[in-house]
Design a protein around this motif. Structure first.
Motif, PDB file in Angstrom:
ATOM      1  N   ILE A 132      -6.323  24.443  50.861  1.00  0.00           N
ATOM      2  CA  ILE A 132      -5.486  25.046  51.905  1.00  0.00           C
ATOM      3  C   ILE A 132      -4.033  25.139  51.442  1.00  0.00           C
ATOM      4  N   THR A 133      -3.536  24.098  50.811  1.00  0.00           N
ATOM      5  CA  THR A 133      -2.136  24.122  50.364  1.00  0.00           C
ATOM      6  C   THR A 133      -1.929  25.165  49.266  1.00  0.00           C
ATOM      7  N   GLN A 134      -2.971  25.439  48.489  1.00  0.00           N
ATOM      8  CA  GLN A 134      -2.860  26.418  47.408  1.00  0.00           C
ATOM      9  C   GLN A 134      -3.191  27.836  47.851  1.00  0.00           C
ATOM     10  N   ASN A 135      -3.701  27.974  49.058  1.00  0.00           N
ATOM     11  CA  ASN A 135      -4.101  29.286  49.587  1.00  0.00           C
ATOM     12  C   ASN A 135      -3.541  29.463  50.992  1.00  0.00           C
ATOM     13  N   ASP A 148       3.670  26.088  59.671  1.00  0.00           N
ATOM     14  CA  ASP A 148       4.400  24.916  59.194  1.00  0.00           C
ATOM     15  C   ASP A 148       3.567  24.204  58.137  1.00  0.00           C
ATOM     16  N   THR A 149       3.707  24.629  56.890  1.00  0.00           N
ATOM     17  CA  THR A 149       2.916  24.050  55.805  1.00  0.00           C
ATOM     18  C   THR A 149       3.426  22.676  55.371  1.00  0.00           C
ATOM     19  N   ASP A 150       4.420  22.159  56.079  1.00  0.00           N
ATOM     20  CA  ASP A 150       4.897  20.794  55.829  1.00  0.00           C
ATOM     21  C   ASP A 150       4.509  19.840  56.944  1.00  0.00           C
ATOM     22  N   THR A 151       3.685  20.321  57.888  1.00  0.00           N
ATOM     23  CA  THR A 151       3.260  19.472  59.004  1.00  0.00           C
ATOM     24  C   THR A 151       1.751  19.512  59.124  1.00  0.00           C
ATOM     25  N   PHE A 152       1.097  18.488  58.556  1.00  0.00           N
ATOM     26  CA  PHE A 152      -0.349  18.345  58.593  1.00  0.00           C
ATOM     27  C   PHE A 152      -0.726  17.144  59.461  1.00  0.00           C
ATOM     28  N   PHE A 153      -1.845  17.300  60.163  1.00  0.00           N
ATOM     29  CA  PHE A 153      -2.507  16.192  60.846  1.00  0.00           C
ATOM     30  C   PHE A 153      -3.970  16.209  60.432  1.00  0.00           C
ATOM     31  N   ILE A 154      -4.632  15.074  60.583  1.00  0.00           N
ATOM     32  CA  ILE A 154      -6.070  15.032  60.317  1.00  0.00           C
ATOM     33  C   ILE A 154      -6.736  14.082  61.302  1.00  0.00           C
ATOM     34  N   ILE A 155      -7.887  14.516  61.826  1.00  0.00           N
ATOM     35  CA  ILE A 155      -8.706  13.711  62.731  1.00  0.00           C
ATOM     36  C   ILE A 155     -10.073  13.537  62.083  1.00  0.00           C
ATOM     37  N   GLY A 156     -10.571  12.313  62.056  1.00  0.00           N
ATOM     38  CA  GLY A 156     -11.927  12.057  61.594  1.00  0.00           C
ATOM     39  C   GLY A 156     -12.714  11.316  62.654  1.00  0.00           C
ATOM     40  N   HIS A 157     -13.957  11.732  62.854  1.00  0.00           N
ATOM     41  CA  HIS A 157     -14.811  11.072  63.847  1.00  0.00           C
ATOM     42  C   HIS A 157     -16.013  10.439  63.155  1.00  0.00           C
ATOM     43  N   SER A 158     -16.308   9.188  63.507  1.00  0.00           N
ATOM     44  CA  SER A 158     -17.459   8.455  62.992  1.00  0.00           C
ATOM     45  C   SER A 158     -17.364   8.367  61.468  1.00  0.00           C
ATOM     46  N   VAL A 159     -18.389   8.794  60.730  1.00  0.00           N
ATOM     47  CA  VAL A 159     -18.293   8.764  59.275  1.00  0.00           C
ATOM     48  C   VAL A 159     -17.172   9.671  58.788  1.00  0.00           C
ATOM     49  N   GLU A 175       0.650  13.038  45.834  1.00  0.00           N
ATOM     50  CA  GLU A 175       1.741  12.526  46.657  1.00  0.00           C
ATOM     51  C   GLU A 175       2.457  13.626  47.424  1.00  0.00           C
ATOM     52  N   ASP A 176       2.639  14.802  46.797  1.00  0.00           N
ATOM     53  CA  ASP A 176       3.372  15.870  47.476  1.00  0.00           C
ATOM     54  C   ASP A 176       2.609  16.426  48.660  1.00  0.00           C
ATOM     55  N   ILE A 177       1.275  16.274  48.652  1.00  0.00           N
ATOM     56  CA  ILE A 177       0.475  16.716  49.800  1.00  0.00           C
ATOM     57  C   ILE A 177       0.355  15.593  50.817  1.00  0.00           C
ATOM     58  N   GLN A 178       0.144  14.362  50.366  1.00  0.00           N
ATOM     59  CA  GLN A 178       0.084  13.224  51.282  1.00  0.00           C
ATOM     60  C   GLN A 178       1.337  13.148  52.146  1.00  0.00           C
ATOM     61  N   SER A 179       2.478  13.475  51.570  1.00  0.00           N
ATOM     62  CA  SER A 179       3.745  13.385  52.296  1.00  0.00           C
ATOM     63  C   SER A 179       3.858  14.416  53.414  1.00  0.00           C
ATOM     64  N   LYS A 180       2.981  15.415  53.409  1.00  0.00           N
ATOM     65  CA  LYS A 180       3.000  16.434  54.463  1.00  0.00           C
ATOM     66  C   LYS A 180       2.345  15.936  55.750  1.00  0.00           C
ATOM     67  N   PHE A 181       1.558  14.849  55.647  1.00  0.00           N
ATOM     68  CA  PHE A 181       0.814  14.379  56.814  1.00  0.00           C
ATOM     69  C   PHE A 181       1.730  13.612  57.761  1.00  0.00           C
TER      70      PHE A 181
END
Length: 308
Positions: A132-135, A148-159, A175-181
């Motif tokens: 996604i960051t590369q496309n 806003d390609t500098d504002t990421f969130f992530i939700i995981g359910h169960s596994v 690191e440059d992508i982790q810092s966007k979260f």
């Protein structure tokens, strides 16, 4: 939600079909609304399991549009971004719900056991995010042009929560992508498979197949990874929200408490948790767009917007 309350058992195998049976007709009533959400599918890797769906807000809310990844569960052996009938509106209902809250919502598939072993699913989630960051052109659609390609969130359910936690705790993201979260939401994850400590969170035979042995499973599930997490990486865990269903199986509630306690101790502050009142392990995601039991998701959205 009254029908869900009538289900006295909490074991996943015993509540999955009655729960889907309750929500499938409710989602069917909203089929046209759910499917009216703009959606495009992209391939982020080499196999048919390396695909992702992008759901776009119907219209821009003004300002830049943040990005949300959702990672479903399935016990490492099952699950897909679109399920067969009568559950075929899952997980389009999730994509529709969060996109209507103003997030470009991305739901990736990932490879499953026994075709792959640990940590392949977490690596696949990582690869979907990197793709996604590369496309970034994939995030632009119709009225959604200011992303806003500098504002990421992530939700995981169960596994899915275990896969997200594994990705973070093994520092798989550059690191440059982790810092966007800006925020990570972990819902009802099987953070350990130590059956003596918490009881069964998934099939021990699956654990042996996926991790190599029960001993390796104990070493590589999120609770153990957290206990051995490098101190200099602690800032990457600062913005985590935990969530669980009120009627999750007891082993999930136990390990959720252990994970919250361990994470809170590591961070030196209490990690917040949302409890989805009245929900079981399956209903929490199937409720979205049904008009019932959506309060937990409203709290998650409020937390994410507060973080931004």
């Amino acid at each position: 939600m009254d029908k869900i309350a009538e289900l006295k058992d909490t074991e996943i195998s015993k509540i999955i079909f009655p729960t889907i049976g309750h929500f499938a007709p409710l989602l069917e009533e909203k089929r046209s609304l759910i499917l009216s959400t703009p959606r495009r599918t992209f391939k982020y890797g080499s196999t048919d399991r390396h695909k992702l769906d992008v759901y776009y807000p119907v219209e821009s809310a003004g300002g830049k549009t943040p990005i949300l990844f959702f990672v479903y569960g399935g016990g490492y052996t099952s699950g897909a971004r679109t399920l067969p009938a009568p559950a075929d509106l899952a997980y389009a209902n999730v994509g529709a719900y969060f996109s209507r809250k103003g997030f470009i919502t991305i739901i990736p598939d990932y490879r499953l056991s026994p075709e792959v072993t640990f940590p392949a699913p977490a690596v696949d989630v990582r690869d979907a995010i990197v793709w996604i960051t590369q496309n970034s052109h994939s995030l632009i659609h119709e009225n959604i042009t200011d992303v806003d390609t500098d504002t990421f969130f992530i939700i995981g359910h169960s596994v899915g929560a275990a896969n997200v936690a594994t990705m973070v705790l093994l520092s798989l993201l550059p690191e440059d992508i982790q810092s966007k979260f800006r925020g990570i939401v972990l819902i009802s994850g099987p953070y350990t498979c130590d059956m003596e400590a918490v009881g069964p969170t998934f099939d021990p035979e699956v654990a042996k197949q996926f991790f190599g042995s029960l001993e390796k499973a104990k070493e590589n599930t999120p609770l153990s990874l957290l206990e051995n997490f490098p101190k200099d990486r602690i800032p990457t865990l600062e913005r985590i929200l935990l969530a669980e269903s009120e009627k999750d199986p007891e082993p999930f509630l136990r390990v959720g408490g252990l994970f919250q306690s361990a994470l809170s101790t590591l961070l030196g502050k209490q990690v917040p948790k949302v409890t989805a009142a009245g929900h079981n392990h399956i209903s929490i995601t199937f409720a979205l767009m049904s008009g019932q039991g959506e309060r937990w998701a409203e709290e998650v959205v409020e937390w994410m917007k507060m973080v931004v």
